[in-house]
Structure formats: structure tokens, C-alpha cells
Motif scaffolding. Structure first.
Motif, PDB file in Angstrom:
ATOM      1  N   PHE B  82       0.824  -1.212   0.000  1.00 24.53           N
ATOM      2  CA  PHE B  82       0.000   0.000   0.000  1.00 24.53           C
ATOM      3  C   PHE B  82       0.858   1.261   0.000  1.00 24.53           C
ATOM      4  O   PHE B  82       0.664   2.132  -0.832  1.00 24.53           O
ATOM      5  CB  PHE B  82      -0.972  -0.002   1.182  1.00 24.53           C
ATOM      6  CG  PHE B  82      -2.144  -0.909   0.970  1.00 24.53           C
ATOM      7  CD1 PHE B  82      -3.170  -0.537   0.111  1.00 24.53           C
ATOM      8  CD2 PHE B  82      -2.221  -2.132   1.600  1.00 24.53           C
ATOM      9  CE1 PHE B  82      -4.251  -1.378  -0.099  1.00 24.53           C
ATOM     10  CE2 PHE B  82      -3.300  -2.982   1.384  1.00 24.53           C
ATOM     11  CZ  PHE B  82      -4.315  -2.599   0.537  1.00 24.53           C
ATOM     12  N   TRP B  86       0.671   3.885  -2.867  1.00 23.93           N
ATOM     13  CA  TRP B  86       0.034   5.119  -2.466  1.00 23.93           C
ATOM     14  C   TRP B  86       0.929   6.287  -2.877  1.00 23.93           C
ATOM     15  O   TRP B  86       0.500   7.288  -3.447  1.00 23.93           O
ATOM     16  CB  TRP B  86      -0.168   5.077  -0.948  1.00 23.93           C
ATOM     17  CG  TRP B  86      -0.995   6.141  -0.367  1.00 23.93           C
ATOM     18  CD1 TRP B  86      -1.540   7.211  -1.035  1.00 23.93           C
ATOM     19  CD2 TRP B  86      -1.392   6.268   0.995  1.00 23.93           C
ATOM     20  NE1 TRP B  86      -2.236   7.992  -0.152  1.00 23.93           N
ATOM     21  CE2 TRP B  86      -2.160   7.432   1.094  1.00 23.93           C
ATOM     22  CE3 TRP B  86      -1.147   5.501   2.132  1.00 23.93           C
ATOM     23  CZ2 TRP B  86      -2.703   7.864   2.291  1.00 23.93           C
ATOM     24  CZ3 TRP B  86      -1.693   5.924   3.329  1.00 23.93           C
ATOM     25  CH2 TRP B  86      -2.464   7.099   3.410  1.00 23.93           C
ATOM     26  N   ALA B 105      -8.107  -5.734  -0.051  1.00 20.36           N
ATOM     27  CA  ALA B 105      -7.230  -6.157   1.045  1.00 20.36           C
ATOM     28  C   ALA B 105      -6.929  -7.650   0.946  1.00 20.36           C
ATOM     29  O   ALA B 105      -5.772  -8.080   1.037  1.00 20.36           O
ATOM     30  CB  ALA B 105      -7.878  -5.836   2.388  1.00 20.36           C
ATOM     31  N   TYR B 161      -1.553  -4.235   6.977  1.00 23.35           N
ATOM     32  CA  TYR B 161      -2.333  -3.173   7.614  1.00 23.35           C
ATOM     33  C   TYR B 161      -1.472  -1.945   7.882  1.00 23.35           C
ATOM     34  O   TYR B 161      -1.857  -0.815   7.569  1.00 23.35           O
ATOM     35  CB  TYR B 161      -2.950  -3.687   8.923  1.00 23.35           C
ATOM     36  CG  TYR B 161      -3.669  -2.607   9.694  1.00 23.35           C
ATOM     37  CD1 TYR B 161      -4.757  -1.952   9.119  1.00 23.35           C
ATOM     38  CD2 TYR B 161      -3.249  -2.211  10.954  1.00 23.35           C
ATOM     39  CE1 TYR B 161      -5.415  -0.941   9.803  1.00 23.35           C
ATOM     40  CE2 TYR B 161      -3.897  -1.205  11.636  1.00 23.35           C
ATOM     41  CZ  TYR B 161      -4.985  -0.571  11.055  1.00 23.35           C
ATOM     42  OH  TYR B 161      -5.617   0.438  11.719  1.00 23.35           O
ATOM     43  N   SER B 164      -0.958   0.109   4.938  1.00 20.52           N
ATOM     44  CA  SER B 164      -2.096   0.906   4.474  1.00 20.52           C
ATOM     45  C   SER B 164      -2.263   2.187   5.283  1.00 20.52           C
ATOM     46  O   SER B 164      -3.077   3.033   4.958  1.00 20.52           O
ATOM     47  CB  SER B 164      -3.384   0.081   4.538  1.00 20.52           C
ATOM     48  OG  SER B 164      -3.799  -0.055   5.878  1.00 20.52           O
ATOM     49  N   THR B 237      -7.490  -3.722   7.425  1.00 22.98           N
ATOM     50  CA  THR B 237      -6.975  -3.189   6.166  1.00 22.98           C
ATOM     51  C   THR B 237      -8.124  -2.829   5.230  1.00 22.98           C
ATOM     52  O   THR B 237      -8.114  -1.780   4.590  1.00 22.98           O
ATOM     53  CB  THR B 237      -6.044  -4.216   5.487  1.00 22.98           C
ATOM     54  OG1 THR B 237      -5.099  -4.670   6.442  1.00 22.98           O
ATOM     55  CG2 THR B 237      -5.315  -3.599   4.301  1.00 22.98           C
ATOM     56  N   ARG B 240      -9.700   0.324   6.223  1.00 22.74           N
ATOM     57  CA  ARG B 240      -8.804   1.429   5.898  1.00 22.74           C
ATOM     58  C   ARG B 240      -8.889   1.764   4.391  1.00 22.74           C
ATOM     59  O   ARG B 240      -8.918   2.940   4.019  1.00 22.74           O
ATOM     60  CB  ARG B 240      -7.387   1.025   6.299  1.00 22.74           C
ATOM     61  CG  ARG B 240      -6.312   1.972   5.899  1.00 22.74           C
ATOM     62  CD  ARG B 240      -6.302   3.223   6.750  1.00 22.74           C
ATOM     63  NE  ARG B 240      -5.315   4.138   6.229  1.00 22.74           N
ATOM     64  CZ  ARG B 240      -5.311   5.445   6.429  1.00 22.74           C
ATOM     65  NH1 ARG B 240      -6.244   6.001   7.160  1.00 22.74           N
ATOM     66  NH2 ARG B 240      -4.386   6.192   5.918  1.00 22.74           N
ATOM     67  N   VAL B 241      -8.957   0.738   3.568  1.00 25.38           N
ATOM     68  CA  VAL B 241      -9.054   0.964   2.116  1.00 25.38           C
ATOM     69  C   VAL B 241     -10.335   1.728   1.792  1.00 25.38           C
ATOM     70  O   VAL B 241     -10.329   2.685   1.012  1.00 25.38           O
ATOM     71  CB  VAL B 241      -9.010  -0.380   1.344  1.00 25.38           C
ATOM     72  CG1 VAL B 241      -9.345  -0.172  -0.127  1.00 25.38           C
ATOM     73  CG2 VAL B 241      -7.643  -1.017   1.477  1.00 25.38           C
TER      74      VAL B 241
END
Lengths: 313, 250
Positions: B82, B86, B105, B161, B164, B237, B240-241
Motif C-alpha cells: 500500500f 500510495w 485487502a 495493515y 495501508s 486493512t 482502511r481501504v
């Protein structure tokens, strides 16, 4: 809602932690039309595109994409949208064909439809020569085209391109404009840029954005007048009295824009050149102003900068 | 959708040196430990603690040692998932696709697990080669391999996680190493003499749960513990996404 309106935005606003980025946005995009979103850096162009792509949800107002409410159908709308962010989302360690295959699978394409979609995107974006190359080794122009190919792989109704021409050389830029024109024939395309020439060359209409608002809407077409350059300050009164001239406006210290209907252009030009020789203000340049967009853009921005603070959202 | 995301994740892992180098590093660590264990065994065959012959003392222990190497290696693997994407903006491709947070995820987790599974197969080869030297307790070695695989699955989910949470790959990697180290240290602290505290520390430590699997005892409580930790962090995760998508990232 008529079928050809693919995006319908009503009074949409978005702010990042209290700071308004987009304010009371009203916008419609139709099939078969390329719309340019013009604005200086920080005007809210990228935020607007992300609102339209469904990657941001508006704080207020509504965004409808192909008739679907973007706030409710967060996943379904994605099939209708092809979005190229300012930084193209590319994996440098994949080959072009692999990246397109991956993008198509993410959109749910399989089998023959998948192969067709990849082949069509490669052909449209002219990526045939580099299909086996690693994306990390491509030139900026090819990378940009790969990004566009990924965005249009599922043949979306709406294509949103955020500053697609940044960093391209002039030849690559011309090829990109051709591609955008071609895509515009059967999609609704929205193109953001801070470069006037890009918008004038590729778009049917332009929206000027400033401080998160759309402050001007204009069709782009030929035959709306000429831009004349002079050795000294433009003689505005003399120019206004020429036959066929319906309006005169100073662009800068040495140039003026002459508005003139298409039918009267030949007479106006003859008179302009005669007067230039007779009255002693030599012409240094004379260009057809395709849309007068530059004048509008500069005027809008300078008015806003000197004028009162815009009303906060 | 899951397979598409997993496939790309795995493919990209092996396109760069990272996947190969990390495989080699863990393999090297295990080989060195294996060599030392064989040496020790030759000097004093049954002297070293728990007596289950060379299946445990060489096979299982060399597998267990790879867990330590994995603590350092897994976060280096997951930081790209991630944080790296990102930072480069590539994540937009996934966020813009009609995939749910769980699919993204879980897809990435499964892709990474492809690598982890390959690693575990490679790690099992050396202990299994002991069969050439004598009567090997294959079940014991396989139980240990299963334990390491489950442990690495939980490490991967934790690393994913943390990845992310930040767009800084280095932060994701160091945070991962720190968290995994902490979970290991908890087991070492379990010797306070206070019964409930020792028990709690042992239960919270991932290596504590690995111990019985290394001894050939497949306890459903230990297996469940690994599965729960893994599922918990995949779930976090996924949440969070979804947040990244709705809140918007730039």
C-alpha cells in the motif's frame, strides 16, 4: 434526464478540513463533446475531476453519473467512468500489455471481451510498438498514453483526464490532442489543464474555474476575430472605427483583440492593413483568435484577484 | 476480482529483485542455522533439551529459526503493497476499480501469501532432506512447517495493515518490524511468576503459539489464534481501504 447527459452535477461542494476546494459546482457533460476545464493551479480542477470520478464524495449537492447517484452507487458508477489522475496510476514493473490486461480484469472483463478490449485500447492509443516493454522504461508520452489506455479499457461513457499533457513534448502533445478529439466523438470527455492552447486545440467548450467555482462558460470555435500585435501600444480608438469590428480589447501592452463576425473578416483585414500603413502604427503580428479564450481567461482571473474576496461556501 | 488483484501482486513481487532477494536471505539464514544444528547433533545427539530426536532438534528448530528472519523480512515485503503504491499514485487504479475494500485487502494478502507459501515449501526442503540420513518424523516436520506458514500469514496481515496507514514505505517497514519484535518479546517477559500475567503474555505472543506446532502438536487453539489475528488485520486493512477511497487521498 435526457440520455446524452452523462454527468449531471448540482451545487456540489467539497472542502479539505474546512478549506473549500470546490464550491457550488453546477456541471453537465454530454456524449460527443469534449469539455475543457481551465484554471490556474489550485483552482479546484483536480478536486472537481475526483468528484466526478466518484473517488471523492461531495459534502453537499449531488453528482449523477449515467443517471446513478454517485453517493449511493459508489461501485456501480465506476464502470461508466474512465479516470486518468494527474499522476497516472501505473505499475513500472509490468509490461504495457500486462498492465492493460490487469486493468481490464479489474473492470470485470474476461475471455474474448478481455482480449478485444486490450487490443482496442492498444490500437486507439497507438501502443502497438511498446506493448512488450516495461512501463518503467517508457518515455513520458508513452506512459501518459498507457494511463489513458488503462482509463478507457472498459469503454466507459465518460472519460476524465486530469492534466494529461503535462510534461509532454510538442509532438507528443499533438498526438494526444488528436486522441482526445477522437475519443470525444463517441464519449463525454472532460479535460483539465492550465494550458490555454491545449483546451483550444482539443475542446468544444471551455469552463473557466477560479477559487473552486466555475466563473465562465464558453464555446470554442473559429472565426471570432483576430489578435493583432503592434510595435507600440495598440491604437484602440482607430481599431474600433474599422469596418466590421464589433469590439476591441487590449490583451497586453502591445496586442489587442478585434472581435469581428466571420462575414466581415476579409473587409476588416484589408482596412486594418491599409490603416496600419497610413496611420503609422505598424503591425508586428496578426493571428486568428480561435476563441478569444485567452482574453476571457486573463480578464476573469485579474478581475477576481483585484475584486472583492469570493463569498465563502 | 480476488484472483486478479492477487495475481498482479505476486507478479510484481517477482519482477523486482525484492521478492528474490528476500527469499534468498531467509533461505540463507535457515541454511546457516541448519548447519550449526547438524554440527551440534553430531557432538551430542540427545543433549539439547526436549528429546524428540533429530526430527525436532534439527528439522523443527531450523524451521523455527526462520520465524526470526521473517520478522525482519515480511515488513520489507508488505511495505510496497500500500505505502509504495500510495506514494507512486498507482493505488488509484485499485481504488477506482469496482472492487470492495475486502476484495482489495484480501486480494493483496493472497498475492503475498503466494510468496510466503513458496518460501515455506523451500524452507521445508532442508528438514525433509534429513530423511536421507535416518528415520525422519515427517509429521513433526510438516506440523512445524504449517506453524511457520500460519505465523507468516499473521505477520503478512499485520504488515499489510501497517502499510495501508502511511505512504512512507520506510515508516511502514520499521513499524512492522517493531510490532513483530514486540509480539516476540512478550513471550520472553512471561516469567514473572504471576500466573495470570504470564498466561496473558504467552497468549498474546505469536511465537508462544508457534511453540507447540514446532513440537508436532497441532492444537486447534493455536491454529485458531493465528487465523483470528490474520483475519482481524485483513479486516482492518479493508476498512482502511474504504476510508482511503471515501475520504479521498491525493
Amino acid at each position: 434526464m435526457p440520455d446524452d447527459i452523462l454527468i449531471d452535477v448540482k451545487q456540489a461542494s467539497y472542502s479539505y478540513g474546512g478549506q473549500a476546494a470546490v464550491c457550488g459546482l453546477d456541471l453537465q457533460l454530454r456524449r460527443g463533446r469534449v469539455t475543457g476545464l481551465l484554471g490556474s493551479n489550485g483552482a479546484g480542477k483536480s478536486t472537481t475531476l475526483r468528484l466526478l470520478s466518484g473517488n471523492l464524495l461531495a459534502d453537499e449537492g449531488s453528482v449523477h453519473i449515467a443517471g446513478l447517484d454517485a453517493a449511493r452507487h459508489t461501485r456501480r458508477i465506476r464502470r461508466h467512468i474512465g479516470y486518468l489522475p494527474e499522476v497516472p496510476p501505473l505499475y513500472p514493473d509490468l509490461r504495457v500489455a500486462e498492465a492493460l490486461d490487469h486493468a481490464a480484469r479489474l473492470q470485470g472483463l474476461r475471455g474474448a471481451a478481455l482480449r478485444q478490449a486490450v487490443a482496442r485500447a492498444i490500437e486507439r492509443c497507438r501502443l502497438g510498438d511498446v506493448r512488450r516493454r516495461l512501463i518503467g522504461r517508457l518515455s513520458k508520452g508513452y506512459r501518459q498514453r498507457t494511463g489513458i489506455a488503462q482509463a478507457i479499457i472498459h469503454d466507459p461513457a465518460v472519460i476524465l483526464l486530469d492534466e494529461p499533457s503535462s510534461g509532454l513534448d510538442p509532438l507528443q502533445n499533438i498526438a494526444l490532442r488528436e486522441l482526445i478529439r477522437e475519443l470525444g466523438s463517441d464519449h463525454a470527455v472532460l479535460l483539465s489543464s492550465h494550458i490555454l492552447a491545449d483546451i483550444e486545440a482539443a475542446c468544444d467548450e471551455a469552463l473557466i474555474m477560479h477559487d473552486g467555482r466555475i466563473v465562465h462558460h464558453q464555446k470554442i470555435g473559429a472565426g471570432e476575430g483576430y489578435t493583432a500585435g503592434f510595435a507600440g501600444p495598440p491604437p484602440l480608438q482607430d481599431l474600433a472605427s474599422l469596418p466590421g469590428v464589433t469590439g476591441v480589447e487590449a490583451v497586453d501592452e502591445r496586442r489587442a483583440h478585434l472581435a469581428c463576425p466571420e462575414a466581415a473578416q476579409a473587409d476588416m483585414l484589408t482596412a486594418l492593413i491599409r490603416a496600419s500603413a497610413a496611420n503609422g502604427w505598424p503591425l508586428t503580428e496578426l493571428l486568428p483568435a480561435r476563441s478569444g479564450l485567452e482574453q476571457v481567461f486573463v480578464r476573469q482571473l485579474s478581475q477576481r484577484d483585484t475584486g472583492p474576496e469570493p463569498h465563502p461556501c | 476480482m480476488l484472483i486478479t488483484i492477487a495475481r498482479a501482486e505476486l507478479l510484481r513481487l517477482f519482477r523486482t529483485p525484492v521478492g528474490w532477494v528476500l527469499l534468498a536471505v531467509v533461505q540463507f539464514v535457515q541454511a546457516w542455522v541448519f548447519y550449526r544444528l547438524v554440527q551440534n547433533w553430531q557432538l551430542s545427539p540427545v543433549a539439547s533439551g526436549f528429546d524428540a530426536g533429530f526430527s525436532f532438534n534439527i528439522g523443527s528448530r531450523s524451521l523455527g529459526s526462520s520465524a526470526y528472519a521473517a520478522m525482519l523480512v515480511i515488513p520489507l515485503l508488505t511495505m510496497r503493497s500500500f505505502s509504495g503504491e500510495w506514494r507512486s499514485g498507482a493505488i488509484q487504479l485499485l481504488l477506482g476499480a469496482p472492487a470492495s475494500g475486502v476484495q482489495i485487502a484480501l486480494g493483496k494478502f493472497l498475492g503475498l501469501m503466494g510468496w510466503v507459501t513458496l518460501l515455506c515449501l523451500m524452507l521445508s526442503l532442508m528438514p525433509l532432506s534429513l530423511a536421507l540420513a535416518g528415520r525422519l518424523d515427517t509429521g513433526l516436520v510438516l506440523s512445524a512447517a504449517l506453524g511457520v506458514w500460519l505465523l507468516l500469514a499473521s505477520f503478512t496481515a499485520i504488515g499489510l495493515y501497517l502499510s495501508s496507514l502511511t505512504r512512507q514505505q520506510a515508516v511502514a517497514a520499521f513499524a512492522g518490524i517493531a510490532v513483530l519484535m514486540l509480539s516476540w518479546l512478550l513471550a520472553l517477559l512471561a516469567g514473572t511468576g504471576i500466573g495470570w500475567l504470564d498466561e496473558a503474555l504467552r497468549q498474546l505472543s505469536s511465537l508462544g503459539h508457534l511453540e507447540s506446532l514446532l513440537r508436532g502438536l497441532i492444537d486447534s487453539r493455536d491454529v485458531a489464534w493465528f487465523v483470528l489475528v490474520t483475519a482481524l488485520f485483513i479486516g482492518l486493512t479493508a476498512l482502511r481501504v474504504e476510508r482511503l477511497r471515501e475520504g479521498g487521498i491525493s
